[in-house]
Structures are given as structure tokens and as C-alpha cells.
Design a protein around this motif. Structure first.
Motif, PDB file in Angstrom:
ATOM      1  N   ALA A  18       0.829  -1.208   0.000  1.00 48.35           N
ATOM      2  CA  ALA A  18       0.000   0.000   0.000  1.00 48.35           C
ATOM      3  C   ALA A  18       0.861   1.254   0.000  1.00 48.35           C
ATOM      4  N   SER A  19       1.958   1.235   0.765  1.00 48.14           N
ATOM      5  CA  SER A  19       2.860   2.389   0.816  1.00 48.14           C
ATOM      6  C   SER A  19       3.468   2.664  -0.553  1.00 48.14           C
ATOM      7  N   LEU A  20       3.968   1.615  -1.196  1.00 50.89           N
ATOM      8  CA  LEU A  20       4.631   1.788  -2.487  1.00 50.89           C
ATOM      9  C   LEU A  20       3.660   2.308  -3.533  1.00 50.89           C
ATOM     10  N   PHE A  40      -6.165   4.307  -6.128  1.00 48.14           N
ATOM     11  CA  PHE A  40      -6.683   3.031  -5.619  1.00 48.14           C
ATOM     12  C   PHE A  40      -7.314   3.169  -4.236  1.00 48.14           C
ATOM     13  N   GLY A  41      -7.627   4.381  -3.833  1.00 47.63           N
ATOM     14  CA  GLY A  41      -8.300   4.592  -2.564  1.00 47.63           C
ATOM     15  C   GLY A  41      -8.109   6.014  -2.098  1.00 47.63           C
ATOM     16  N   GLU A  42      -9.192   6.680  -1.732  1.00 47.34           N
ATOM     17  CA  GLU A  42      -9.094   8.093  -1.364  1.00 47.34           C
ATOM     18  C   GLU A  42      -8.281   8.295  -0.097  1.00 47.34           C
ATOM     19  N   THR A  43      -8.560   7.512   0.956  1.00 43.33           N
ATOM     20  CA  THR A  43      -7.897   7.704   2.241  1.00 43.33           C
ATOM     21  C   THR A  43      -6.881   6.606   2.500  1.00 43.33           C
ATOM     22  N   ARG A  57      -6.802   2.500   1.376  1.00 47.17           N
ATOM     23  CA  ARG A  57      -5.681   1.905   0.632  1.00 47.17           C
ATOM     24  C   ARG A  57      -5.094   0.688   1.337  1.00 47.17           C
ATOM     25  N   VAL A  58      -4.918   0.765   2.665  1.00 52.69           N
ATOM     26  CA  VAL A  58      -4.360  -0.413   3.347  1.00 52.69           C
ATOM     27  C   VAL A  58      -5.378  -1.556   3.351  1.00 52.69           C
ATOM     28  N   THR A  69       6.309   7.004   1.675  1.00 54.07           N
ATOM     29  CA  THR A  69       5.135   6.706   2.491  1.00 54.07           C
ATOM     30  C   THR A  69       5.502   5.621   3.492  1.00 54.07           C
ATOM     31  N   LEU A  70       5.120   5.824   4.754  1.00 56.40           N
ATOM     32  CA  LEU A  70       5.260   4.807   5.790  1.00 56.40           C
ATOM     33  C   LEU A  70       3.875   4.456   6.298  1.00 56.40           C
ATOM     34  N   GLU A  71       3.620   3.169   6.469  1.00 60.49           N
ATOM     35  CA  GLU A  71       2.366   2.691   7.070  1.00 60.49           C
ATOM     36  C   GLU A  71       2.706   1.913   8.331  1.00 60.49           C
TER      37      GLU A  71
END
Length: 379
Positions: free
Chosen positions: A159-161, A185-188, A192-193, A248-250
Motif C-alpha cells: 500500500a505504501s509503495l 486506488f483509494g481516497e484515504t 488503501r491499506v 510513504t510509511l504505514e
């Protein structure tokens, strides 16, 4: 630079009641169920969070996927019924149905649909060089704080990538994606995750402009709001992705309770200053605040059941003399619930011992107190 937190149980919490054949009424609390909507991973973990409000046991469970029974298990640690697909689901819509019995009498049901998109992954790729380095740098901070290493989580890295790819493709920054733009692929961050199969709470940190991934992780940690997910106690999931200068970090959300401070007690070579660049801006509530400031000190109490700190008192001293500081607490900062920031007005002195003390009460009224010290470096 920005930070978002996505807490699924808090967003979707519910209370269900069932009357038994006797006069007793049973209650169950239900949280997240899913994933729902479109997903980009063909072997998702289906989860329904449900538990007794009175601590009664879950005595039987059932789950089916497209009408076929699966061997789902109830995990009391996370209070959820869950099952991970061993084979990839084909593209298209799929229906999940659950049945949970509490105390052998009260029956609760939940059903939902999800859609596997064409081209969904059946296996996550191994981490690339920058993802490995981001994890290594993040774990350096964890060890300094006396915490266990992050647990690498492939779906969070995926998701981060993909989010960093979206930002690079569209020359944008931040957490929100716009439907219709390339790579959407997802607003928030939560959307996305979840699209990659994550079914728990999460935090997202985003930054851009740094020359390498190490500098990106360092900048995120230095900023006090963004430091909070690094400080979570227990085993915490972690993923990252960098494309061009977009990082991006999740982070998974912890369910462990604990009081954590940064800098840590006895820590040496602590940075002397911080540039004050963060969104949201922690200096926004302090009139005439100027950048840079002294390196932020963070006091954080993690407890997913109890929210809020009150009666906060802070002290930062050098040679027993107060160091003028900006202080953010849940009382004056609407972005904080269980944390306190102390930001010295001026950069700290090099190679100098500072003492800190913070006291407060948690949401249940229990006292919290920590006194500690750290030593600055030369930079």
C-alpha cells in the motif's frame, strides 16, 4: 509532510443486543468487518470484530465465503473471528457470512461483500532495497526507545509503495488520492491499506523532497506528531514505499498499553533543534512562535481503551533552571489525545544534560508520571 490515523474499530463501533429465552439480555460490541469494497490482494484475511460487553465467552463460530464453510478461528486477543484465504479468489464479487454465539445462547450475525479487482496480487513481492533500509532506520529508533523491532508487513509495504507511485505520477503530496487520476486506488489511507488486505487500525506518514530514504524516515521521526506511531509499545506492523522523492510509511496500530517517552531516559547525542516543518503544525497554537525550535520531547501514553490526558504538568530544566518551551497537551491541541509535546523555544545547547518531568492523569483518572534525562549531541 503529513500524518493520518485510521482506527477502524472507533469508526465502525456498534452495540448489538439479543434477548435469550430467559429474561437475560446479552450484549455484544461489534467493530470492523471486512475487507469490503474493492481489494487488490486475492488472498485476504476476512475479519469480524465482536466481543461480549460483559466478558462472556464466545462459544461457537461459523464463517462462509461464497456459501462454502471455511475454518475460521476466533482470536480472543484481538476479539475477532478471522480467516485467511489459502487460495486466491478470482476477480469479481464475493460474499462473506459470519455467525457467532456468545455464552451458548446469544447468536449474532454479520454479512458483507467484497470485490477482487482484475490483476489483484496473489503473492506480495519481496521488499526492495529502499524498503529494507526504511525498516532498518525505523528499528534503530525503536531500539533507542527500548522497544521491540517493527514487524515487517508486506501488505502495508504494498500500500505504501502504490501510494508513493500515485504521488510521483501526479506530482502531488499528502494522504488523499483523487478519483480519476492515474494510479488511484483509494481516497484515504484506510481505504488503501484495506485494499491490500489490512484489517486493523493504522497510521500513515508521508513526506517528500528528501535525497534518500534514510533522510525521509529521520525527518518523519523528528516531527512530534509523526513520531507517535514509531513510539507504540508491543509488536507493531510496518511497511514503506518510496518512488522518486515521495516516501510513504504505514504503521499498524498497537493494542498494548504503555507509557513511552522520546528522547529516551539516558539517551545521548540527541539532536539540538528541529526545523518546525510538519503538517499539522504543532506550533500553530503558539502565537509568534519562530522556527527552528529545540528538539521536541514527546510523552505518550498508549491505551486503546482509555482516551485523554488531564491535569498535565511539565518541566524541562538545565542546571535546575527552567528552559522556556512551547507545550502542547490535549487541552490546547485538538490533534492530541494521549500525548504531550515539549518544544524548547530555542535550540538546545550542545553536549548538555537536560532533565524532564511530566505528570498527568489518564482517561480513567489514574496518575501517570515520568522523570528522566537526556544529553544532546553537537548537531
Amino acid at each position: 509532510m503529513g500524518l493520518t490515523r485510521f482506527g477502524k474499530v472507533l469508526l465502525i463501533g456498534a452495540l448489538a443486543t439479543v434477548a435469550s429465552a430467559s429474561t437475560q439480555t446479552y450484549r455484544a460490541k461489534a467493530g470492523f468487518y471486512g475487507p469490503r469494497n474493492q481489494i487488490l490482494f486475492a488472498k485476504p484475511t476476512f475479519r469480524w470484530e465482536i466481543w461480549s460487553d460483559e466478558g462472556l465467552p464466545v462459544t461457537s463460530t461459523e464463517m462462509s465465503v461464497n456459501g462454502a464453510a471455511v475454518d475460521a478461528k476466533y482470536n480472543p486477543k484481538i476479539r475477532a473471528l478471522e480467516y485467511t484465504m489459502s487460495k486466491g479468489l478470482p476477480p469479481g464479487k464475493h460474499r462473506v457470512e459470519c455467525r457467532v454465539t456468545i455464552d451458548r445462547r446469544a447468536v449474532f450475525r454479520q454479512a458483507w461483500e467484497t470485490e477482487v479487482v482484475a490483476g489483484a496480487l496473489e503473492e506480495f513481492p519481496p521488499p526492495n532495497k529502499e524498503q529494507i533500509e526504511a525498516l532498518e532506520v525505523a528499528n534503530e529508533y525503536r531500539r533507542t526507545l527500548g522497544l521491540v523491532d517493527f514487524r515487517p508487513e508486506p501488505c502495508l509495504s504494498a500500500a505504501s509503495l502504490r501510494h508513493s507511485q500515485y504521488l510521483a505520477m501526479n506530482r502531488e503530496g499528502g494522504h488523499l488520492q483523487k478519483r480519476g487520476l492515474p494510479g488511484f486506488f483509494g481516497e484515504t489511507s484506510g481505504d488503501r491499506v484495506t485494499a491490500f488486505g489490512w484489517t486493523e487500525s493504522s497510521w500513515e506518514g508521508v513526506t517528500h523532497g528528501e535525497e534518500n530514504v534514510r533522510r525521509a524516515v529521520v525527518n518523519l521521526f523528528d516531527a512530534p506528531y509523526h513520531r507517535l506511531p514509531f513510539m507504540q509499545p508491543g509488536v507493531v506492523a510496518f511497511g514503506s514505499g518510496r518512488v522518486q522523492d515521495k516516501t510513504t510509511l504505514e504503521f499498524g496500530g498497537t493494542k498494548e498499553k504503555g507509557l513511552v517517552v522520546s528522547p529516551a531516559d539516558g539517551q545521548r547525542f540527541v539532536p539540538r533543534l528541529w526545523d518546525g516543518i510538519e503538517r499539522p503544525d504543532p506550533l500553530r497554537i503558539h502565537e509568534f512562535a519562530e522556527q527552528p525550535v529545540g528538539y521536541p520531547i514527546v510523552f505518550a501514553y498508549f491505551d486503546h481503551e482509555t482516551k485523554g490526558l488531564s491535569e498535565v504538568k511539565t518541566s524541562l530544566t538545565l542546571d535546575d533552571k527552567p528552559v522556556p518551551s512551547y507545550v502542547n497537551t490535549p487541552q490546547n491541541d485538538n490533534e492530541l489525545t494521549n500525548a504531550v509535546f515539549i518544544m524548547p523555544i530555542k535550540p538546545l545547547k550542545p553536549l548538555t544534560l537536560y532533565k524532564v518531568s511530566v505528570s498527568a492523569k489518564n482517561g480513567a483518572g489514574a496518575p501517570l508520571q515520568k522523570s528522566w534525562s537526556f544529553t544532546t549531541g553537537t548537531n
